[in-house]
Design a protein around this motif. Structure first.
Motif, PDB file in Angstrom:
ATOM      1  N   ALA A 105       0.904  -1.336  -0.087  1.00 49.57           N
ATOM      2  CA  ALA A 105      -0.054  -0.084  -0.014  1.00 49.57           C
ATOM      3  C   ALA A 105       0.896   1.203   0.125  1.00 49.57           C
ATOM      4  CB  ALA A 105      -0.931   0.030   1.016  1.00 49.57           C
ATOM      5  N   GLY A 106       0.303   2.343  -0.744  1.00 51.47           N
ATOM      6  CA  GLY A 106       1.390   3.426  -0.784  1.00 51.47           C
ATOM      7  C   GLY A 106       0.603   4.677  -1.751  1.00 51.47           C
ATOM      8  N   LEU A 107       1.494   5.461  -1.747  1.00 49.25           N
ATOM      9  CA  LEU A 107       0.886   6.851  -2.530  1.00 49.25           C
ATOM     10  C   LEU A 107       1.365   6.977  -4.076  1.00 49.25           C
ATOM     11  CD1 LEU A 107       1.444   9.227   0.306  1.00 49.25           C
ATOM     12  CD2 LEU A 107      -0.698   7.750   0.225  1.00 49.25           C
ATOM     13  N   HIS A 159       6.809   5.874  -6.586  1.00 48.01           N
ATOM     14  CA  HIS A 159       5.679   5.943  -5.349  1.00 48.01           C
ATOM     15  C   HIS A 159       6.324   5.957  -4.147  1.00 48.01           C
ATOM     16  CE1 HIS A 159       7.204   1.858  -5.663  1.00 48.01           C
ATOM     17  NE2 HIS A 159       6.855   1.847  -4.279  1.00 48.01           N
ATOM     18  N   LEU A 204       3.884   2.786   2.168  1.00 44.78           N
ATOM     19  CA  LEU A 204       3.247   3.147   3.383  1.00 44.78           C
ATOM     20  C   LEU A 204       3.271   1.646   4.201  1.00 44.78           C
ATOM     21  CD1 LEU A 204       0.681   5.952   2.973  1.00 44.78           C
ATOM     22  CD2 LEU A 204       2.664   5.884   3.892  1.00 44.78           C
ATOM     23  N   ALA A 232      -9.279   4.401   4.374  1.00 46.19           N
ATOM     24  CA  ALA A 232      -8.963   5.833   3.741  1.00 46.19           C
ATOM     25  C   ALA A 232     -10.269   6.599   3.857  1.00 46.19           C
ATOM     26  CB  ALA A 232      -9.076   5.419   1.967  1.00 46.19           C
ATOM     27  N   ARG A 283      -0.184   5.931   7.993  1.00 42.58           N
ATOM     28  CA  ARG A 283       0.748   4.777   7.765  1.00 42.58           C
ATOM     29  C   ARG A 283       0.481   3.699   9.011  1.00 42.58           C
ATOM     30  NH1 ARG A 283       5.803   3.409  10.076  1.00 42.58           N
ATOM     31  NH2 ARG A 283       6.864   1.931   9.173  1.00 42.58           N
ATOM     32  N   LEU A 323      -3.074   2.095   8.359  1.00 48.59           N
ATOM     33  CA  LEU A 323      -2.733   0.927   7.235  1.00 48.59           C
ATOM     34  C   LEU A 323      -2.214   0.046   7.609  1.00 48.59           C
ATOM     35  CD1 LEU A 323      -2.010   3.365   4.245  1.00 48.59           C
ATOM     36  CD2 LEU A 323      -4.167   2.179   4.713  1.00 48.59           C
ATOM     37  N   SER A 340      -5.837  10.022  -2.629  1.00 42.73           N
ATOM     38  CA  SER A 340      -5.889   8.332  -2.346  1.00 42.73           C
ATOM     39  C   SER A 340      -4.934   7.498  -1.741  1.00 42.73           C
ATOM     40  CB  SER A 340      -6.509   7.944  -3.813  1.00 42.73           C
ATOM     41  OG  SER A 340      -5.638   8.055  -4.645  1.00 42.73           O
ATOM     42  N   ILE A 341      -5.148   6.659  -1.421  1.00 36.94           N
ATOM     43  CA  ILE A 341      -4.391   5.576  -1.259  1.00 36.94           C
ATOM     44  C   ILE A 341      -4.417   4.512  -2.418  1.00 36.94           C
ATOM     45  CG2 ILE A 341      -3.776   6.008   1.143  1.00 36.94           C
ATOM     46  CD1 ILE A 341      -5.595   3.776   1.894  1.00 36.94           C
ATOM     47  N   GLU A 342      -3.281   3.623  -2.530  1.00 42.36           N
ATOM     48  CA  GLU A 342      -3.232   2.937  -3.406  1.00 42.36           C
ATOM     49  C   GLU A 342      -3.032   1.382  -3.180  1.00 42.36           C
ATOM     50  OE1 GLU A 342      -4.721   5.749  -5.497  1.00 42.36           O
ATOM     51  OE2 GLU A 342      -2.468   6.050  -4.739  1.00 42.36           O
ATOM     52  N   SER A 390      -7.537   1.884  -6.005  1.00 47.33           N
ATOM     53  CA  SER A 390      -7.407   3.141  -5.644  1.00 47.33           C
ATOM     54  C   SER A 390      -8.405   3.708  -4.596  1.00 47.33           C
ATOM     55  CB  SER A 390      -7.278   4.299  -6.764  1.00 47.33           C
ATOM     56  OG  SER A 390      -7.032   5.616  -6.528  1.00 47.33           O
TER      57      SER A 390
END
Length: 198
Positions: free
Chosen positions: A15-17, A48, A51, A71, A110, A113, A159-161, A178
């Motif tokens: 998971a990340g940005l 990217h 997280l 989110a 973070r 998540l 958003s987080i992806e 997303s």
């Protein structure tokens, strides 16, 4: 939310940005000074901020729903790039990266998540994006190409992806889902469901 479930076994995900295209292209251009060195440059589309480190996941739909729940409790946030340089240890560099400001908002996001994904990361959190992975003698490369400067680049993160890592030896990350940061900001900070002062 669109999530692709796997019927062919576990996927390597994280998971990340996602980084704004104009910023990722600027940073990738900065890294091109190393293209004749023993490094692996990261393509602009693959830049990217991680997280939650990669793990093997069998149910993409399930993890996407859990990430969406997180989110929904966070407001969009600002991500500021503060420094371009070698890391994680300048004296023995393995990466060229752009460091980001470690705000309360991104640290709290973070933490949430990691918890929802059932993952842990005991390393100190130094938010950054990797621009090149050094394959050769990092000390010699850094000496030949001194790259150290202050950055002043900011983007809004909305958003987080959930990313899929490529198979070994291949390149290119795939976004599986997303998830919008959709909480309504009340006062200052992300306080809709997650109080950053906690």
């Amino acid at each position: 939310m669109n999530a692709t479930d796997s019927s062919a076994g576990p996927m390597r995900v994280f998971a990340g940005l996602r980084i704004a295209p104009e910023i990722s292209h600027t940073l990738a251009q900065d890294a091109r000074v190393l293209e004749q060195s023993a490094v692996r440059l990261v393509a602009p589309a693959d830049i990217h901020l991680t997280l939650v480190p990669p793990w093997n996941e069998t149910s993409i739909q399930d993890v996407a729903v859990r990430l969406q729940t997180v989110a929904e409790g966070f407001c969009p946030l600002s991500l500021t790039f503060t420094r371009l340089g070698y890391g994680p240890r300048p004296e023995r560099p393995r990466l060229l990266w752009a460091e980001c400001a470690g705000t309360d908002e991104i640290s709290t996001l973070r933490k949430a998540l990691l918890e929802t994904c059932g993952q842990s990361d005991e390393r100190p959190f130094r938010p950054h994006v990797t621009l090149a992975r050094i394959r050769g003698n990092g000390t010699a490369i850094a000496r030949r190409h001194p790259i150290e400067r202050i950055l002043s680049l900011t983007q809004e993160v909305t958003s987080i992806e959930l990313f899929k890592s490529p198979p070994a030896g291949e390149r290119g990350y795939q976004i599986l889902a997303s998830l919008p940061l959709s909480a309504v900001r009340v006062g200052q900070g992300n306080r809709a469901k997650h109080d950053v002062t906690n």
